[in-house]
Design a protein around this motif. Sequence first.
Motif, short mmCIF file in Angstrom:
data_model
loop_
_atom_site.label_atom_id
_atom_site.label_comp_id
_atom_site.label_asym_id
_atom_site.label_seq_id
_atom_site.Cartn_x
_atom_site.Cartn_y
_atom_site.Cartn_z
N GLY A 131 -4.11 -12.36 34.76
CA GLY A 131 -4.69 -12.35 33.31
C GLY A 131 -4.42 -10.95 32.72
O GLY A 131 -4.45 -11.01 31.52
N SER A 132 -4.51 -9.75 33.30
CA SER A 132 -4.13 -8.58 32.56
C SER A 132 -2.83 -8.58 31.94
O SER A 132 -2.46 -7.83 30.71
CB SER A 132 -4.31 -7.41 33.62
OG SER A 132 -3.28 -7.39 34.40
N PHE A 133 -1.93 -9.22 32.46
CA PHE A 133 -0.54 -9.20 31.82
C PHE A 133 -0.67 -10.25 30.79
O PHE A 133 0.45 -10.28 30.06
CB PHE A 133 0.63 -9.75 32.94
CG PHE A 133 1.03 -8.49 33.83
CD1 PHE A 133 1.93 -7.78 33.36
CD2 PHE A 133 0.37 -8.52 34.83
CE1 PHE A 133 2.40 -6.81 33.99
CE2 PHE A 133 0.75 -7.41 35.72
CZ PHE A 133 1.88 -6.34 35.42
N LYS A 134 -1.49 -11.24 30.71
CA LYS A 134 -1.52 -12.39 29.69
C LYS A 134 -2.24 -12.08 28.57
O LYS A 134 -2.42 -13.08 27.80
CB LYS A 134 -2.06 -13.66 30.41
CG LYS A 134 -1.01 -14.21 31.28
CD LYS A 134 -1.37 -15.78 31.93
CE LYS A 134 -2.81 -15.95 32.12
NZ LYS A 134 -3.00 -16.97 32.52
N VAL A 135 -2.79 -10.97 28.25
CA VAL A 135 -3.92 -10.68 27.38
C VAL A 135 -2.96 -10.69 25.89
O VAL A 135 -1.98 -10.03 25.76
CB VAL A 135 -4.38 -9.22 27.43
CG1 VAL A 135 -5.15 -8.85 26.17
CG2 VAL A 135 -5.30 -9.19 28.78
N PHE A 136 -3.34 -11.79 25.15
CA PHE A 136 -2.74 -11.88 23.78
C PHE A 136 -3.65 -12.20 22.48
O PHE A 136 -3.47 -11.71 21.77
CB PHE A 136 -1.75 -13.20 24.01
CG PHE A 136 -0.94 -13.60 22.81
CD1 PHE A 136 0.16 -12.83 22.15
CD2 PHE A 136 -1.54 -14.75 21.94
CE1 PHE A 136 0.63 -13.27 20.97
CE2 PHE A 136 -0.85 -14.92 20.53
CZ PHE A 136 0.21 -14.48 20.26
N THR A 143 -5.88 -6.32 16.59
CA THR A 143 -5.06 -5.08 16.29
C THR A 143 -3.57 -5.37 15.89
O THR A 143 -2.94 -4.68 15.26
CB THR A 143 -4.89 -4.04 17.67
OG1 THR A 143 -4.15 -4.83 18.80
CG2 THR A 143 -6.36 -3.58 18.06
N GLY A 144 -3.22 -6.66 16.32
CA GLY A 144 -1.71 -6.90 15.66
C GLY A 144 -0.73 -6.14 16.58
O GLY A 144 0.28 -5.99 15.89
N GLY A 145 -1.08 -5.55 17.65
CA GLY A 145 0.14 -4.77 18.41
C GLY A 145 -0.21 -3.26 17.81
O GLY A 145 0.48 -2.18 18.76
N THR A 153 1.27 -5.15 24.07
CA THR A 153 1.59 -5.68 25.26
C THR A 153 2.81 -6.24 25.56
O THR A 153 3.36 -6.77 24.56
CB THR A 153 0.42 -6.27 26.01
OG1 THR A 153 0.37 -7.69 25.29
CG2 THR A 153 -0.85 -5.56 25.87
N LEU A 154 3.19 -6.52 26.80
CA LEU A 154 4.40 -7.34 27.17
C LEU A 154 4.40 -8.52 26.47
O LEU A 154 5.54 -9.27 25.90
CB LEU A 154 4.70 -7.60 28.66
CG LEU A 154 6.18 -7.90 29.11
CD1 LEU A 154 7.23 -7.04 28.39
CD2 LEU A 154 6.20 -7.94 30.48
N VAL A 155 3.17 -9.40 26.37
CA VAL A 155 3.26 -10.73 26.16
C VAL A 155 3.17 -10.62 24.60
O VAL A 155 3.90 -11.51 24.08
CB VAL A 155 1.87 -11.50 26.34
CG1 VAL A 155 1.67 -13.01 25.87
CG2 VAL A 155 1.96 -11.64 27.80
N TYR A 156 2.59 -9.91 23.90
CA TYR A 156 2.79 -9.70 22.49
C TYR A 156 3.96 -9.30 21.98
O TYR A 156 4.59 -9.71 20.91
CB TYR A 156 1.82 -8.64 22.11
CG TYR A 156 1.46 -8.90 20.29
CD1 TYR A 156 0.59 -9.58 19.86
CD2 TYR A 156 2.05 -7.80 19.62
CE1 TYR A 156 0.28 -9.81 18.38
CE2 TYR A 156 1.84 -8.14 18.13
CZ TYR A 156 1.11 -9.13 17.59
OH TYR A 156 1.04 -9.13 16.39
N ALA A 171 14.27 -13.96 27.79
CA ALA A 171 14.59 -13.17 29.07
C ALA A 171 13.42 -12.28 29.36
O ALA A 171 13.18 -11.99 30.39
CB ALA A 171 15.85 -12.40 28.56
N THR A 172 12.72 -11.77 28.31
CA THR A 172 11.37 -10.78 28.69
C THR A 172 10.47 -11.67 29.36
O THR A 172 9.91 -11.15 30.14
CB THR A 172 11.02 -10.29 27.29
OG1 THR A 172 12.30 -9.59 26.62
CG2 THR A 172 10.04 -9.20 27.45
N GLY A 173 10.41 -13.03 28.99
CA GLY A 173 9.41 -13.92 29.47
C GLY A 173 9.84 -13.87 30.93
O GLY A 173 8.72 -14.26 32.05
#
Length: 198
Positions: A131-136, A143-145, A153-156, A171-173
Amino acid sequence: MDQQKTRFNAFVQAGIFTPHIISIVSVALIWLWLMEPNLGFLNYVLKSLGLPTSQWLQSSGTAMISVIIVSVWQGIGYYALIMVAAIQSIPGEILEAAQLDNAKRRHVFFRITLPLISPQLFFILIIMTIGSFKVFDTIKIMTGGGPNNSTNTLVYYIYSFRTTNIGYASATGVVLMIVIGLLTLLYFRLLAKKVHYQ
């Protein structure tokens, strides 16, 4: 008295679990208002207590912490409910036997309670990591990043390349999936033997 205690416990559990069932969009918008630097409720409370106020989401130093606070507040009810159910499922005979043996509380916790709820703790650890990796949603709304990519974050990051470079985003996914898979595998290798299933 027991009935009042049961009602109070049910009320507390409902209060803790309620944020989890509220839409994350609603949660993020409420916290946006609470964390507003000039008119927000949090800074009003800090000012009333004579404490220094914070920029919350407007500062790159506090933005990520603010997003984490919102995410934890929104998700903690789900994990709390699992833990409460796990603790209530511990057989009373085991705890009574420990009391008869005059076992100390810390021994009861570390040698009885903790091993018996270890499957639920292991499940929560894996789910929280994923879940911590999926925060979007929270970051997109609040904040819009930003500011200065402090909450990117990586997902954003993947989302930001959805139109300009779909191949790079894909590829990042895949990299994200591999990282989560490796972490999950690591948890199983290191902790699975310490989980005690009844």
